[in-house]
Each structure stands twice: as structure tokens, then as C-alpha cells.
Design a protein around this motif. Structure first.
Motif, PDB file in Angstrom:
ATOM      1  N   ALA A  33       0.832  -1.207   0.000  1.00 58.74           N
ATOM      2  CA  ALA A  33       0.000   0.000   0.000  1.00 58.74           C
ATOM      3  C   ALA A  33       0.867   1.257   0.000  1.00 58.74           C
ATOM      4  N   THR A  34       1.955   1.229   0.761  1.00 60.64           N
ATOM      5  CA  THR A  34       2.863   2.382   0.813  1.00 60.64           C
ATOM      6  C   THR A  34       3.563   2.556  -0.532  1.00 60.64           C
ATOM      7  N   CYS A  35       3.963   1.461  -1.164  1.00 60.81           N
ATOM      8  CA  CYS A  35       4.588   1.538  -2.491  1.00 60.81           C
ATOM      9  C   CYS A  35       3.638   2.167  -3.501  1.00 60.81           C
ATOM     10  N   ALA A  36       2.379   1.766  -3.472  1.00 57.55           N
ATOM     11  CA  ALA A  36       1.400   2.315  -4.412  1.00 57.55           C
ATOM     12  C   ALA A  36       1.254   3.827  -4.223  1.00 57.55           C
ATOM     13  N   GLU A  37       1.209   4.272  -2.975  1.00 60.87           N
ATOM     14  CA  GLU A  37       1.099   5.708  -2.709  1.00 60.87           C
ATOM     15  C   GLU A  37       2.350   6.448  -3.172  1.00 60.87           C
ATOM     16  N   ALA A  38       3.522   5.855  -2.937  1.00 62.81           N
ATOM     17  CA  ALA A  38       4.772   6.506  -3.329  1.00 62.81           C
ATOM     18  C   ALA A  38       4.901   6.607  -4.850  1.00 62.81           C
ATOM     19  N   VAL A  39       4.521   5.560  -5.570  1.00 55.98           N
ATOM     20  CA  VAL A  39       4.608   5.582  -7.035  1.00 55.98           C
ATOM     21  C   VAL A  39       3.649   6.622  -7.612  1.00 55.98           C
ATOM     22  N   SER A  40       2.471   6.756  -7.008  1.00 60.05           N
ATOM     23  CA  SER A  40       1.507   7.746  -7.498  1.00 60.05           C
ATOM     24  C   SER A  40       2.014   9.175  -7.299  1.00 60.05           C
ATOM     25  N   ARG A  41       2.925   9.362  -6.347  1.00 64.02           N
ATOM     26  CA  ARG A  41       3.466  10.703  -6.080  1.00 64.02           C
ATOM     27  C   ARG A  41       4.832  10.936  -6.726  1.00 64.02           C
ATOM     28  N   LEU A  42       5.343   9.971  -7.463  1.00 63.92           N
ATOM     29  CA  LEU A  42       6.732  10.017  -7.911  1.00 63.92           C
ATOM     30  C   LEU A  42       7.055  11.293  -8.699  1.00 63.92           C
ATOM     31  N   THR A  43       6.173  11.716  -9.574  1.00 66.45           N
ATOM     32  CA  THR A  43       6.467  12.881 -10.417  1.00 66.45           C
ATOM     33  C   THR A  43       6.514  14.184  -9.628  1.00 66.45           C
TER      34      THR A  43
ATOM     35  N   LEU B 100      18.678  -2.359 -14.528  1.00 64.48           N
ATOM     36  CA  LEU B 100      19.326  -3.455 -15.256  1.00 64.48           C
ATOM     37  C   LEU B 100      19.142  -4.776 -14.518  1.00 64.48           C
ATOM     38  N   ALA B 101      19.183  -4.728 -13.186  1.00 67.57           N
ATOM     39  CA  ALA B 101      18.976  -5.955 -12.402  1.00 67.57           C
ATOM     40  C   ALA B 101      17.542  -6.447 -12.513  1.00 67.57           C
ATOM     41  N   LEU B 102      16.607  -5.514 -12.769  1.00 64.96           N
ATOM     42  CA  LEU B 102      15.194  -5.887 -12.831  1.00 64.96           C
ATOM     43  C   LEU B 102      14.765  -6.340 -14.219  1.00 64.96           C
ATOM     44  N   GLU B 103      15.552  -6.028 -15.254  1.00 61.59           N
ATOM     45  CA  GLU B 103      15.244  -6.366 -16.639  1.00 61.59           C
ATOM     46  C   GLU B 103      13.932  -5.737 -17.110  1.00 61.59           C
ATOM     47  N   PRO B 104      13.880  -4.395 -17.171  1.00 62.52           N
ATOM     48  CA  PRO B 104      12.670  -3.738 -17.656  1.00 62.52           C
ATOM     49  C   PRO B 104      12.628  -3.712 -19.175  1.00 62.52           C
ATOM     50  N   SER B 105      11.736  -2.894 -19.727  1.00 53.29           N
ATOM     51  CA  SER B 105      11.631  -2.778 -21.177  1.00 53.29           C
ATOM     52  C   SER B 105      12.866  -2.081 -21.743  1.00 53.29           C
TER      53      SER B 105
ATOM     54  N   VAL C  65      10.857   0.385  -4.062  1.00 52.09           N
ATOM     55  CA  VAL C  65       9.740  -0.319  -4.703  1.00 52.09           C
ATOM     56  C   VAL C  65      10.214  -1.503  -5.546  1.00 52.09           C
ATOM     57  N   LEU C  66      11.433  -1.424  -6.082  1.00 54.40           N
ATOM     58  CA  LEU C  66      11.924  -2.472  -6.980  1.00 54.40           C
ATOM     59  C   LEU C  66      11.885  -3.882  -6.396  1.00 54.40           C
ATOM     60  N   PRO C  67      12.039  -4.070  -5.056  1.00 53.62           N
ATOM     61  CA  PRO C  67      11.967  -5.444  -4.527  1.00 53.62           C
ATOM     62  C   PRO C  67      10.651  -6.162  -4.785  1.00 53.62           C
ATOM     63  N   LEU C  68       9.593  -5.446  -5.178  1.00 56.54           N
ATOM     64  CA  LEU C  68       8.330  -6.121  -5.492  1.00 56.54           C
ATOM     65  C   LEU C  68       8.490  -7.097  -6.649  1.00 56.54           C
ATOM     66  N   GLY C  69       9.443  -6.851  -7.540  1.00 58.24           N
ATOM     67  CA  GLY C  69       9.712  -7.806  -8.608  1.00 58.24           C
ATOM     68  C   GLY C  69       9.054  -7.439  -9.917  1.00 58.24           C
ATOM     69  N   ARG C  70       9.594  -7.988 -11.007  1.00 65.79           N
ATOM     70  CA  ARG C  70       9.191  -7.642 -12.369  1.00 65.79           C
ATOM     71  C   ARG C  70       7.706  -7.872 -12.640  1.00 65.79           C
ATOM     72  N   GLY C  71       7.130  -8.909 -12.051  1.00 67.08           N
ATOM     73  CA  GLY C  71       5.756  -9.255 -12.383  1.00 67.08           C
ATOM     74  C   GLY C  71       4.703  -8.405 -11.689  1.00 67.08           C
ATOM     75  N   HIS C  72       5.086  -7.559 -10.758  1.00 66.35           N
ATOM     76  CA  HIS C  72       4.100  -6.788  -9.995  1.00 66.35           C
ATOM     77  C   HIS C  72       3.577  -5.616 -10.816  1.00 66.35           C
ATOM     78  N   LYS C  73       2.284  -5.319 -10.686  1.00 69.79           N
ATOM     79  CA  LYS C  73       1.674  -4.239 -11.474  1.00 69.79           C
ATOM     80  C   LYS C  73       2.272  -2.881 -11.130  1.00 69.79           C
TER      81      LYS C  73
ATOM     82  N   ARG D 289       5.316  -2.122 -13.308  1.00 70.36           N
ATOM     83  CA  ARG D 289       4.958  -1.643 -14.654  1.00 70.36           C
ATOM     84  C   ARG D 289       4.568  -0.161 -14.609  1.00 70.36           C
ATOM     85  N   SER D 290       3.825   0.216 -13.568  1.00 68.40           N
ATOM     86  CA  SER D 290       3.463   1.622 -13.408  1.00 68.40           C
ATOM     87  C   SER D 290       4.697   2.479 -13.152  1.00 68.40           C
ATOM     88  N   LEU D 291       5.643   1.950 -12.370  1.00 68.80           N
ATOM     89  CA  LEU D 291       6.887   2.675 -12.087  1.00 68.80           C
ATOM     90  C   LEU D 291       7.690   2.889 -13.369  1.00 68.80           C
ATOM     91  N   GLU D 292       7.776   1.867 -14.212  1.00 69.07           N
ATOM     92  CA  GLU D 292       8.503   1.993 -15.482  1.00 69.07           C
ATOM     93  C   GLU D 292       7.881   3.073 -16.364  1.00 69.07           C
TER      94      GLU D 292
END
Length: 438
Positions: free
Chosen positions: A198-208, A272-277, A222-230, A233-236
Motif C-alpha cells: 500500500a505504501t509503495c502504491a502511494e509513493a509511485v503515485s506521487r513520484l512525479t 538493469l537488475a530488474l530487466e525492464p523494457s 519499490v523495486l523489490p516487489l519484482g518484475r511481475g508486480h503491477k 509496470r506503473s513505475l517503469e
């Protein structure tokens, strides 16, 4: 002063009846622990006295539920900094604070979670899980009210606690979270997971809206949530937007509004460790390349290792990888900017396309000409048909008029012949009548 106060405090705590220890003892012990933790004293005798006082106070904490949250917080923070009182006090403090968390301010609660992120192996799993669950119940409805600093404290604190989550265990994302933390039972871990997400979601929504250094801290947490977490994708997508709109600051980051060279290097290394797009990696590389030589030696070494690993995997290369790797290995080397080269090629191609139309454009032009000719032909054909139709109608009308005239002439002749016959008959009759009278 500590040498004089500690024996007296120990004696008072030892003689105090159950419930007889006041909040003043909590505040005093917190002050003494702060002094020892800050000065890093090596006096073993003082350390033993302080530990004995902590053990005695810990046994009485269950009767101190009315202690002000500020005093409990001060003692918790002191325990996080002073290892002498950490073991005897962390668990009793966790039990007391769990029962009183609903009366804590958001700022005090964020500081408390940060203090307990350092309680590795010092608190029973069940007690710690109860603390996190209560904190989650209090904090989650109020996450939007946290300031950026408070939100980061909660995020960093929870990020240091290993927790069980299907998203963090996938994609290898958990490797960067809670490095060096001891494994705990799944019960303790899941108590933290709900609040962390829940805290990660709030932080990502405020990132900009956050300044660049805090953007980097949020991303690392937030990155420890892992590549498959929604949320990843929003962070990317958020970082793609930021890379397209925010300039990279030069040098130490004080000359512009974006990340410094070292911060951009750290960000690229984490992704690079997370292997994004590849799109995000190319944008990060494009932002970093002009300032790659300003990255510190340690940062260049770490980034070179991450880039080399990526380069060794088939199909994982992206634009700018080789150029950045070359600069990281030899900052004095003159390396052509691959992104400017790409832009020049695209511009030349655009110019050539504008000067000489492509085959598809020529084909489209021919098709349009053919269509125009076809329309003209149809238009002429339609005009001819309409002309012929008008001519036929005119001939028909003329023919009808001629037939009517002929009929009128024939009728007129017939009427004239009839009158002549009648006149001749009348003349014969008159001649006969005259002849009879004679």
C-alpha cells in the motif's frame, strides 16, 4: 554523570513495586542510551549497568501503557542506536506500543517503524507481526495524508524487513530488498507485506511530484516487489515519462532539476537488475551518456559490471549499452554519441524521403491519377448519356408534334371533301327542282 546516575537508577528500578515505575524512568533511560550510543563508549562497566537497567525497565513496561508516545518513541529510537539496551527492550516496547498505536501521530509512527526496521532477530515473530498489522490498520487509511518525508521513512523501514509475497519472490526482484536481513517465519513477514504494498502504491503515485533524490529512494524501495508486480509496470511508465520531460543535471546535480550523473548511474544499474523494457533502458542511457564521465569511480565500476552482464545475454542489448560500457571502462576515451548518430541518420533519411518520393508514394500518386481519369471518363460518359437521352426525348416530342399536325391536316381534308360533296349534292337537287318546275 552516567557513572553516578546508572547505579541509582538501577537501584530504584530494582526496588520499585509492580506498576511503580513512572514515565520519568523511561525518559531517563532513553537519555542515557542516547548519550552512550552517540559517544560510542567502550566502558564495559557502564554498559553492563545500562543493560541491567534496561532489563529491569523491560519487565515493568507492561504496566506503563499510559506512558506518552513521545517517550516510548524516544526509547525505541535509542534502542535502535544502542545495542546494549536493544535486546532487553525491543520486544517489551513492541508489545506496549502495539496497544497504543491508535493514539500516535503519523510522524511518530513513521519514526517508530524506522526504528523497528533495525530489530533483526531481537523481537519474537508473533510480537513483530502484531505490531506491523496494527500499524497497517492505523496507517493505510491515512497514507495520503503523510508528507513526502514521512512516506519515505515508512517505505524505507518496511523495505528493510524481509516479507513473504508472491510478487517479490518472482523475477529475482527480492535480491535487492533487505540485503543481509535474517530470514523470519512467514507469519511475521506477511504482517508487513500489506502495508508495504500500500505504501509503495502511494509513493509511485506521487513520484512525479518528488525531488530527484527522493524519486531515486522511492524507486530503490519499490523495486523489490519484482518484475511481475503491477506497480513495477506503473513505475517503469512513470520513469519513461520523466526521462522524456526532465533534463539530466550536470555533475553533482546542483546545476539542474534532474538526477545527478551518479544518481542516474545508480538508477540505471537498479533497473538493469530488474530487466525492464528496452525503451526505458535506452532512455536512461540517453540521459546518462553525456555525463557518464562525471560518474564516480565506484559507480562506473558497478555500472560496468551490470552492463557487461547484460551484454553477455543474447538478445538483451539496447542502444547505448556498448558506448556506456566503453566510457565506464575508460573515461578518457572519445566515444561517439550513439543517440546523436541515430538522430542524424533519421534526419538524412527524412530529407531523402522528402526529396524523392518513395515507391509507395509514387504508387499512391499513380493510383490517384488513375482514379481522376476514371472519374472524368465516368463524368463524360454520364454527360453523353444525358445528352443522348435529351436528344431522344426531343425527337420523340417532335415526332409526336408532326403526327398531330398530319392528323389535323387529314381531318381538315376530310372536312373539305365532305363540304364539297354536300355542295354538289345540293346543286344537283336545286337543278332537278328547277327542271321539274319548267
Amino acid at each position: 554523570i552516567q557513572a553516578a546516575v546508572l547505579p541509582v537508577l538501577k537501584e530504584l528500578l530494582a526496588r520499585a513495586p509492580p506498576g511503580g515505575v513512572g514515565a520519568g524512568a523511561v525518559s531517563l533511560l532513553a537519555h542515557l542510551a542516547e548519550q552512550r550510543g552517540g559517544a560510542a563508549s567502550t566502558d564495559e562497566a557502564e554498559g553492563l549497568l545500562l543493560k541491567d537497567c534496561a532489563v529491569l525497565l523491560g519487565a515493568s513496561l507492561s504496566n506503563l501503557k499510559a506512558t506518552p508516545p513521545s517517550d516510548l518513541l524516544r526509547l525505541s529510537v535509542a534502542a535502535a542506536k544502542c545495542s546494549v539496551i536493544a535486546q532487553p527492550l525491543f520486544e517489551p516496547l513492541a508489545k506496549v506500543t502495539t496497544e497504543t498505536l491508535q493514539t500516535w501521530t503519523l510522524d511518530d509512527l513513521s519514526k517508530l517503524l524506522l526504528a523497528y526496521s533495525k530489530s533483526k532477530g531481537l523481537v519474537n515473530d508473533g510480537v513483530l507481526d502484531a505490531l506491523y498489522r496494527k500499524a497497517s490498520a492505523v496507517l493505510r487509511p491515512q497514507l495520503s495524508q503523510l508528507s513526502a518525508t514521512q512516506l519515505l521513512k515508512v517505505l524505507i523501514a518496511l523495505g528493510k524487513v524481509p516479507f513473504a509475497s508472491s510478487s517479490s519472490s518472482s523475477s529475482g526482484g527480492g535480491a535487492s530488498a533487505g540485503a543481509g536481513a535474517e530470514e523470519r517465519s512467514e507469519t511475521s513477514q506477511t504482517g508487513c507485506a500489506e502495508l508495504f504494498e500500500a505504501t509503495c502504491a502511494e509513493a509511485v503515485s506521487r513520484l512525479t511530484t518528488l525531488p530527484p533524490p527522493q524519486q531515486l529512494l522511492v524507486t530503490q524501495s519499490v523495486l523489490p516487489l519484482g518484475r511481475g508486480h503491477k506497480l513495477i509496470r506503473s513505475l517503469e511508465q512513470t520513469w519513461i515519462s520523466l526521462c522524456e520531460t526532465t533534463p539530466l543535471a550536470s555533475g553533482n546535480g546542483k546545476d539542474g532539476g534532474g538526477l545527478s550523473a551518479d544518481q542516474a548511474s545508480t538508477l540505471l544499474r537498479h533497473f538493469l537488475a530488474l530487466e525492464p523494457s528496452k525503451e526505458l533502458l535506452e532512455l536512461l542511457a540517453k540521459r546518462l551518456f553525456p555525463q557518464a564521465k562525471a560518474v564516480g569511480e565506484a559507480g562506473r565500476t558497478a555500472l560496468a559490471a551490470a552492463l557487461s552482464e547484460r551484454q553477455g545475454r543474447e538478445g538483451e542489448a539496447f542502444l547505448g549499452l556498448e558506448a556506456l560500457l566503453e566510457v565506464c571502462k575508460d573515461p578518457s576515451a572519445e566515444v561517439a554519441d550513439p543517440f546523436k548518430t541515430k538522430e542524424k541518420k533519421a534526419k538524412r533519411k527524412g530529407d531523402s524521403l522528402s526529396k524523392s518520393p518513395s515507391r509507395s508514394k509514387r504508387k499512391a500518386s499513380r493510383s490517384r491519377s488513375k482514379n481522376r481519369r476514371s472519374r472524368d471518363r465516368d463524368r463524360r460518359s454520364g454527360h453523353d448519356r444525358r445528352s443522348r437521352s435529351r436528344g431522344n426525348r426531343d425527337r420523340d416530342r417532335e415526332r409526336d408534334r408532326g403526327g398531330a399536325r398530319e392528323d389535323r391536316r387529314r381531318d381538315s381534308r376530310d372536312r373539305g371533301r365532305g363540304r364539297d360533296r354536300n355542295r354538289r349534292a345540293d346543286s344537283r337537287d336545286r337543278d332537278r327542282d328547277r327542271d321539274r318546275r319548267r
